[in-house]
Design a protein around this motif. Sequence first.
Motif, PDB file in Angstrom:
ATOM      1  N   ILE A  21      72.527  56.038  69.836  1.00 16.51           N
ATOM      2  CA  ILE A  21      73.014  55.012  68.913  1.00 16.51           C
ATOM      3  C   ILE A  21      72.401  55.306  67.544  1.00 16.51           C
ATOM      4  CG2 ILE A  21      73.109  52.550  68.375  1.00 16.51           C
ATOM      5  CD1 ILE A  21      74.605  53.284  70.944  1.00 16.51           C
ATOM      6  N   ILE A  22      73.264  55.418  66.533  1.00 11.55           N
ATOM      7  CA  ILE A  22      72.788  55.719  65.185  1.00 11.55           C
ATOM      8  C   ILE A  22      73.350  54.708  64.192  1.00 11.55           C
ATOM      9  CG2 ILE A  22      72.539  58.195  65.638  1.00 11.55           C
ATOM     10  CD1 ILE A  22      75.148  58.554  63.960  1.00 11.55           C
ATOM     11  N   ASP A  23      72.665  54.572  63.054  1.00 14.15           N
ATOM     12  CA  ASP A  23      73.191  53.776  61.946  1.00 14.15           C
ATOM     13  C   ASP A  23      74.175  54.656  61.181  1.00 14.15           C
ATOM     14  OD1 ASP A  23      71.676  51.571  62.573  1.00 14.15           O
ATOM     15  OD2 ASP A  23      70.084  52.029  61.149  1.00 14.15           O
ATOM     16  N   TYR A  24      75.309  54.089  60.827  1.00  9.62           N
ATOM     17  CA  TYR A  24      76.367  54.830  60.143  1.00  9.62           C
ATOM     18  C   TYR A  24      76.795  54.029  58.919  1.00  9.62           C
ATOM     19  CZ  TYR A  24      80.671  57.473  59.455  1.00  9.62           C
ATOM     20  OH  TYR A  24      81.662  58.257  58.930  1.00  9.62           O
ATOM     21  N   THR A  25      76.804  54.668  57.757  1.00  7.88           N
ATOM     22  CA  THR A  25      77.223  54.011  56.516  1.00  7.88           C
ATOM     23  C   THR A  25      78.686  54.348  56.240  1.00  7.88           C
ATOM     24  OG1 THR A  25      74.973  54.189  55.651  1.00  7.88           O
ATOM     25  CG2 THR A  25      76.729  53.712  54.063  1.00  7.88           C
ATOM     26  N   ILE A  26      79.493  53.313  56.070  1.00  8.97           N
ATOM     27  CA  ILE A  26      80.923  53.481  55.829  1.00  8.97           C
ATOM     28  C   ILE A  26      81.142  54.053  54.425  1.00  8.97           C
ATOM     29  CG2 ILE A  26      83.165  52.303  55.724  1.00  8.97           C
ATOM     30  CD1 ILE A  26      81.857  52.065  58.486  1.00  8.97           C
ATOM     31  N   SER A  27      81.951  55.107  54.343  1.00 11.57           N
ATOM     32  CA  SER A  27      82.325  55.701  53.063  1.00 11.57           C
ATOM     33  C   SER A  27      83.692  55.181  52.635  1.00 11.57           C
ATOM     34  CB  SER A  27      82.391  57.231  53.186  1.00 11.57           C
ATOM     35  OG  SER A  27      81.130  57.749  53.499  1.00 11.57           O
ATOM     36  N   ARG A  28      84.010  55.343  51.374  1.00 13.89           N
ATOM     37  CA  ARG A  28      85.301  54.891  50.832  1.00 13.89           C
ATOM     38  C   ARG A  28      86.459  55.488  51.641  1.00 13.89           C
ATOM     39  NH1 ARG A  28      87.163  54.619  44.685  1.00 13.89           N
ATOM     40  NH2 ARG A  28      85.555  53.047  44.852  1.00 13.89           N
ATOM     41  N   GLY A  29      87.381  54.629  52.008  1.00  8.36           N
ATOM     42  CA  GLY A  29      88.582  55.068  52.710  1.00  8.36           C
ATOM     43  C   GLY A  29      88.442  55.204  54.219  1.00  8.36           C
ATOM     44  N   GLU A  30      87.247  55.041  54.743  1.00 10.87           N
ATOM     45  CA  GLU A  30      87.067  55.182  56.187  1.00 10.87           C
ATOM     46  C   GLU A  30      87.536  53.937  56.923  1.00 10.87           C
ATOM     47  OE1 GLU A  30      83.650  58.151  57.523  1.00 10.87           O
ATOM     48  OE2 GLU A  30      82.859  56.363  56.545  1.00 10.87           O
ATOM     49  N   THR A  31      87.985  54.138  58.138  1.00 14.25           N
ATOM     50  CA  THR A  31      88.375  53.060  59.045  1.00 14.25           C
ATOM     51  C   THR A  31      87.644  53.271  60.358  1.00 14.25           C
ATOM     52  OG1 THR A  31      90.216  54.323  59.976  1.00 14.25           O
ATOM     53  CG2 THR A  31      90.700  52.965  58.018  1.00 14.25           C
ATOM     54  N   LEU A  32      87.678  52.259  61.215  1.00 15.25           N
ATOM     55  CA  LEU A  32      87.076  52.453  62.539  1.00 15.25           C
ATOM     56  C   LEU A  32      87.765  53.599  63.265  1.00 15.25           C
ATOM     57  CD1 LEU A  32      86.322  48.868  63.910  1.00 15.25           C
ATOM     58  CD2 LEU A  32      84.753  50.523  62.901  1.00 15.25           C
ATOM     59  N   TRP A  33      89.078  53.732  63.057  1.00 17.51           N
ATOM     60  CA  TRP A  33      89.818  54.812  63.719  1.00 17.51           C
ATOM     61  C   TRP A  33      89.310  56.175  63.252  1.00 17.51           C
ATOM     62  CZ3 TRP A  33      93.471  54.273  67.553  1.00 17.51           C
ATOM     63  CH2 TRP A  33      94.133  55.429  67.942  1.00 17.51           C
ATOM     64  N   SER A  34      89.150  56.351  61.947  1.00 15.82           N
ATOM     65  CA  SER A  34      88.699  57.655  61.435  1.00 15.82           C
ATOM     66  C   SER A  34      87.264  57.961  61.876  1.00 15.82           C
ATOM     67  CB  SER A  34      88.833  57.735  59.912  1.00 15.82           C
ATOM     68  OG  SER A  34      87.950  56.839  59.258  1.00 15.82           O
TER      69      SER A  34
END
Length: 76
Positions: A21-34
């Motif tokens: 389990i890791i921390d993930y930072t959402i980038s511009r344009g990302e979705t849960l699907w991507s």
Amino acid sequence: FLLLALFNISVAKSNKEEAEIIDYTISRGETLWSIAEENKAEKEDIRQYIYDIKKLNNMTDSAVYEGQIIQIKKGL
């Protein structure tokens, strides 16, 4: 046959439990699907992976925003 089925279930559970389990930072344009496409295990169902992300982060919908930090599991 039943013993084999039980063994397969045990292997599947242990692989899920061993996922990192890791921390993930959402980038511009990302979705849960991507995010799921890039991080799920090779043979894991993408819909199940998204469900797991939402459950892990207590999310009620699939909306994410740039800069948001979520926890994901790295696929094995």
